[in-house]
Scaffold this motif. Structure first.
Motif, PDB file in Angstrom:
ATOM      1  N   GLY A  52       8.712  37.773  -0.560  1.00 43.89           N
ATOM      2  CA  GLY A  52       7.422  37.377  -0.001  1.00 43.89           C
ATOM      3  C   GLY A  52       7.575  36.409   1.154  1.00 43.89           C
ATOM      4  N   ILE A  53       8.436  35.398   0.986  1.00 42.12           N
ATOM      5  CA  ILE A  53       8.661  34.445   2.077  1.00 42.12           C
ATOM      6  C   ILE A  53       9.292  35.139   3.277  1.00 42.12           C
ATOM      7  CG2 ILE A  53       9.998  32.417   2.741  1.00 42.12           C
ATOM      8  CD1 ILE A  53       9.629  31.392  -0.115  1.00 42.12           C
ATOM      9  N   ALA A  54      10.256  36.019   3.028  1.00 41.89           N
ATOM     10  CA  ALA A  54      10.906  36.731   4.131  1.00 41.89           C
ATOM     11  C   ALA A  54       9.906  37.563   4.921  1.00 41.89           C
ATOM     12  CB  ALA A  54      12.027  37.617   3.585  1.00 41.89           C
ATOM     13  N   LEU A  55       9.024  38.283   4.222  1.00 40.57           N
ATOM     14  CA  LEU A  55       8.031  39.100   4.913  1.00 40.57           C
ATOM     15  C   LEU A  55       7.024  38.239   5.660  1.00 40.57           C
ATOM     16  CD1 LEU A  55       7.354  41.889   2.235  1.00 40.57           C
ATOM     17  CD2 LEU A  55       8.751  42.043   4.307  1.00 40.57           C
ATOM     18  N   GLY A  56       6.632  37.122   5.066  1.00 40.37           N
ATOM     19  CA  GLY A  56       5.684  36.234   5.740  1.00 40.37           C
ATOM     20  C   GLY A  56       6.262  35.642   7.012  1.00 40.37           C
ATOM     21  N   VAL A  57       7.509  35.167   6.947  1.00 41.33           N
ATOM     22  CA  VAL A  57       8.158  34.606   8.137  1.00 41.33           C
ATOM     23  C   VAL A  57       8.377  35.693   9.182  1.00 41.33           C
ATOM     24  CG1 VAL A  57      10.260  33.501   8.981  1.00 41.33           C
ATOM     25  CG2 VAL A  57       9.232  32.733   6.844  1.00 41.33           C
ATOM     26  N   MET A  58       8.764  36.887   8.743  1.00 37.28           N
ATOM     27  CA  MET A  58       8.955  38.003   9.672  1.00 37.28           C
ATOM     28  C   MET A  58       7.656  38.314  10.420  1.00 37.28           C
ATOM     29  SD  MET A  58       9.838  42.003   8.856  1.00 37.28           S
ATOM     30  CE  MET A  58       8.165  42.213   8.207  1.00 37.28           C
ATOM     31  N   ALA A  59       6.559  38.412   9.674  1.00 38.59           N
ATOM     32  CA  ALA A  59       5.270  38.706  10.303  1.00 38.59           C
ATOM     33  C   ALA A  59       4.859  37.593  11.264  1.00 38.59           C
ATOM     34  CB  ALA A  59       4.199  38.898   9.238  1.00 38.59           C
ATOM     35  N   LEU A  60       5.122  36.348  10.886  1.00 40.54           N
ATOM     36  CA  LEU A  60       4.744  35.218  11.737  1.00 40.54           C
ATOM     37  C   LEU A  60       5.529  35.233  13.047  1.00 40.54           C
ATOM     38  CD1 LEU A  60       3.123  32.633  12.077  1.00 40.54           C
ATOM     39  CD2 LEU A  60       4.904  31.409  10.828  1.00 40.54           C
ATOM     40  N   ILE A  61       6.849  35.421  12.960  1.00 42.01           N
ATOM     41  CA  ILE A  61       7.676  35.414  14.169  1.00 42.01           C
ATOM     42  C   ILE A  61       7.334  36.607  15.055  1.00 42.01           C
ATOM     43  CG2 ILE A  61      10.044  35.717  15.002  1.00 42.01           C
ATOM     44  CD1 ILE A  61      10.993  34.014  12.706  1.00 42.01           C
ATOM     45  N   ALA A  62       7.197  37.792  14.468  1.00 40.88           N
ATOM     46  CA  ALA A  62       6.896  38.992  15.256  1.00 40.88           C
ATOM     47  C   ALA A  62       5.532  38.869  15.936  1.00 40.88           C
ATOM     48  CB  ALA A  62       6.940  40.229  14.367  1.00 40.88           C
ATOM     49  N   THR A  63       4.544  38.342  15.221  1.00 41.74           N
ATOM     50  CA  THR A  63       3.209  38.199  15.805  1.00 41.74           C
ATOM     51  C   THR A  63       3.204  37.202  16.954  1.00 41.74           C
ATOM     52  OG1 THR A  63       2.169  38.732  13.687  1.00 41.74           O
ATOM     53  CG2 THR A  63       0.819  37.617  15.315  1.00 41.74           C
ATOM     54  N   GLY A 105      15.017  32.998   1.748  1.00 41.60           N
ATOM     55  CA  GLY A 105      13.909  33.824   2.214  1.00 41.60           C
ATOM     56  C   GLY A 105      13.582  33.569   3.676  1.00 41.60           C
ATOM     57  N   THR A 106      13.649  32.316   4.096  1.00 43.65           N
ATOM     58  CA  THR A 106      13.363  31.978   5.493  1.00 43.65           C
ATOM     59  C   THR A 106      14.412  32.574   6.421  1.00 43.65           C
ATOM     60  OG1 THR A 106      12.275  29.917   4.834  1.00 43.65           O
ATOM     61  CG2 THR A 106      13.030  30.090   7.120  1.00 43.65           C
ATOM     62  N   ILE A 107      15.691  32.457   6.043  1.00 44.65           N
ATOM     63  CA  ILE A 107      16.760  33.030   6.868  1.00 44.65           C
ATOM     64  C   ILE A 107      16.576  34.539   7.004  1.00 44.65           C
ATOM     65  CG2 ILE A 107      19.240  33.468   6.991  1.00 44.65           C
ATOM     66  CD1 ILE A 107      19.662  30.741   5.657  1.00 44.65           C
ATOM     67  N   ALA A 108      16.294  35.207   5.880  1.00 47.06           N
ATOM     68  CA  ALA A 108      16.069  36.658   5.932  1.00 47.06           C
ATOM     69  C   ALA A 108      14.863  36.994   6.793  1.00 47.06           C
ATOM     70  CB  ALA A 108      15.887  37.204   4.512  1.00 47.06           C
ATOM     71  N   GLY A 109      13.787  36.194   6.695  1.00 48.12           N
ATOM     72  CA  GLY A 109      12.589  36.437   7.489  1.00 48.12           C
ATOM     73  C   GLY A 109      12.840  36.257   8.974  1.00 48.12           C
ATOM     74  N   VAL A 110      13.642  35.258   9.327  1.00 50.52           N
ATOM     75  CA  VAL A 110      13.955  35.034  10.745  1.00 50.52           C
ATOM     76  C   VAL A 110      14.740  36.221  11.302  1.00 50.52           C
ATOM     77  CG1 VAL A 110      15.291  33.619  12.342  1.00 50.52           C
ATOM     78  CG2 VAL A 110      13.867  32.531  10.601  1.00 50.52           C
ATOM     79  N   ILE A 111      15.723  36.686  10.555  1.00 48.80           N
ATOM     80  CA  ILE A 111      16.521  37.834  11.024  1.00 48.80           C
ATOM     81  C   ILE A 111      15.638  39.067  11.197  1.00 48.80           C
ATOM     82  CG2 ILE A 111      18.396  39.404  10.406  1.00 48.80           C
ATOM     83  CD1 ILE A 111      19.724  37.043   8.962  1.00 48.80           C
TER      84      ILE A 111
END
Length: 433
Positions: A38-49, A349-355
């Protein structure tokens, strides 16, 4: 004997051991994975947006500055009274000695170049089709100085032949089905003056150059014509409508407003690119803040799963907590152990989301192109969006604030279950073991 320092090696070892739940404690492991994903997907969506929003703004501004003046100087309209009928009517302001004024404005510090232009509205027709167009009368040197207009990768024909005809946008070419060398007929309401009134002027020109400025509205409506020809066509002999000014720092174009007004003299007015598009850019900035807040809530919801997982972990490890306390672990040490359990989940989760977010942002243009192909152009419509593609621009500040937000929320939501574990009574924890 002194107590071990906070966050000692054994605290990390115990926390990491608790995170790797055994099969009998599968619920804890599942909750940990849910929190991490969940954290990875949230960070991914935030960075991509954030990257897409920054890229959209950068592309929009680039298309403005690459095909338009940074600021424009023109004369205020004049009120003229008819001596026979006493009627008062307004006529557009014209710049008489435009070469001298352009040279004077070019001497101001920070001004790169100036260009007198003539503008007018026409009806463009060819091949039984018609379109409304805006004529820009400019010199060849001025046209060649516009990076979006003379881009060899998106243009057709030779800009050096500009004095032999007109340059049209790719949208006009498409709608009128024109090619290099074809004739385009231009019809202007301001034509020759006769005893019975003004008749429309109709004249055909050869298409010598086709450009794509990257903006749908520009490509669909703009035609460039040599300055002298535009003056003759629109009855603007020896006058210009505006003087376009290009400065060294377009983002600070407001700093040149007063100097330009003083140099241009009485009756002069200034209109810069921020005046023309400022409301849209302000809306984009406000939308960026709103999107950040909304996606921050998603990251918070994902972080709350850490709390659920840690509460289950504390419940399952009640006996272990009692034993650790009887062995000499302080409340602070127990708190730090379970804090580290949640922190590990948040960090991984944050590291995975950033990648994932960086990879998505780097490939968003290709992804949108594929979606556009699958939907026959429905995923991205240039006539609605204004630009032809969905760009992304990764900025270090956006990545850092996404990381900071995710880690801060992960650490904060960990404190409550960690304190609950630290305050557990060892006797009560061991009573039923």
């Amino acid at each position: 004997m002194s107590s071990p320092a906070p966050f000692s090696r054994y605290e990390f070892m115990i926390a990491w051991r608790y995170l790797r739940a055994r099969r009998a404690e599968g619920g804890v492991s599942v909750m940990t994975w849910i929190s991490l994903i969940g954290i990875a997907l949230g960070v991914m969506a935030l960075i991509a947006t954030l990257a897409v929003r920054a890229g959209f703004r950068a592309e929009f501004v680039d298309t403005i500055l690459g095909a338009n003046a940074h600021t424009t100087v023109y004369m205020a309209p004049q009120r003229v009274e008819n001596e026979f009928t006493d009627d008062v009517y307004v006529v557009p302001g014209r710049i008489q000695d435009y070469d001298a004024m352009a040279a004077k404005l070019a001497e101001l510090p920070g001004v790169e170049r100036t260009t007198p232009i003539v503008r007018g509205q026409v009806m463009a027709t060819a091949n039984d089709s018609s379109n409304v167009a805006e004529i820009f009368g400019v010199s060849l040197d001025a046209l060649k100085a516009m990076p979006r207009i003379v881009d060899p990768q998106t243009s057709q024909g030779s800009v050096e032949d500009f004095d032999k005809g007109v340059a049209i946008g790719a949208g006009i070419q498409r709608e009128l089905n024109l090619n290099i060398g074809d004739k385009i007929k231009l019809i202007a309401p301001e034509g020759a003056k006769t005893p019975v009134g003004t008749t429309p002027r109709v004249k055909s020109y050869e298409v010598v150059y086709v450009f794509s400025a990257g903006r749908y509205d520009i490509d669909r409506t703009r035609i460039y014509m040599p300055l002298a020809e535009a003056q003759d066509y629109f009855n603007r002999e020896n006058v210009a409508d505006e003087i376009e000014v290009f400065v060294t720092d377009p983002e600070k174009v407001d700093d040149w407003t007063l100097p330009l007004l003083e140099a241009a003299g009485d009756g002069a007015q200034v209109w810069n690119w921020r005046d023309a598009s400022g409301s849209f850019l302000s809306a984009l900035d406000m939308e960026d803040d709103v999107m950040f807040v909304i996606l921050s809530v998603l990251v918070l919801i994902a972080s709350m799963n850490i709390t659920s997982g840690l509460i289950m972990l504390v419940k399952n490890k009640g006996g272990d907590i009692g034993i650790l306390r009887t062995m000499g672990l302080t409340e602070g040490a127990v708190l730090r152990v379970f804090f580290l359990c949640g922190a590990f989940t948040g960090i991984i989760g944050t590291i995975a989301g950033v990648i994932l977010g960086v990879l998505l942002a780097l490939n968003v243009d290709g992804i949108m192109a594929a979606l556009n192909a699958l939907t026959n152009g429905g995923a991205w419509q240039p006539e609605v969006r204004g630009i032809y593609r969905l760009p992304a621009e990764l900025r270090a500040w956006d990545i850092f604030r996404a990381i900071g937000l995710s880690l801060a929320l992960s650490f904060i939501v960990t404190i409550f279950p960690a304190r609950r574990a630290a305050r557990m009574n060892p006797v009560e924890a061991l009573r039923y073991e």
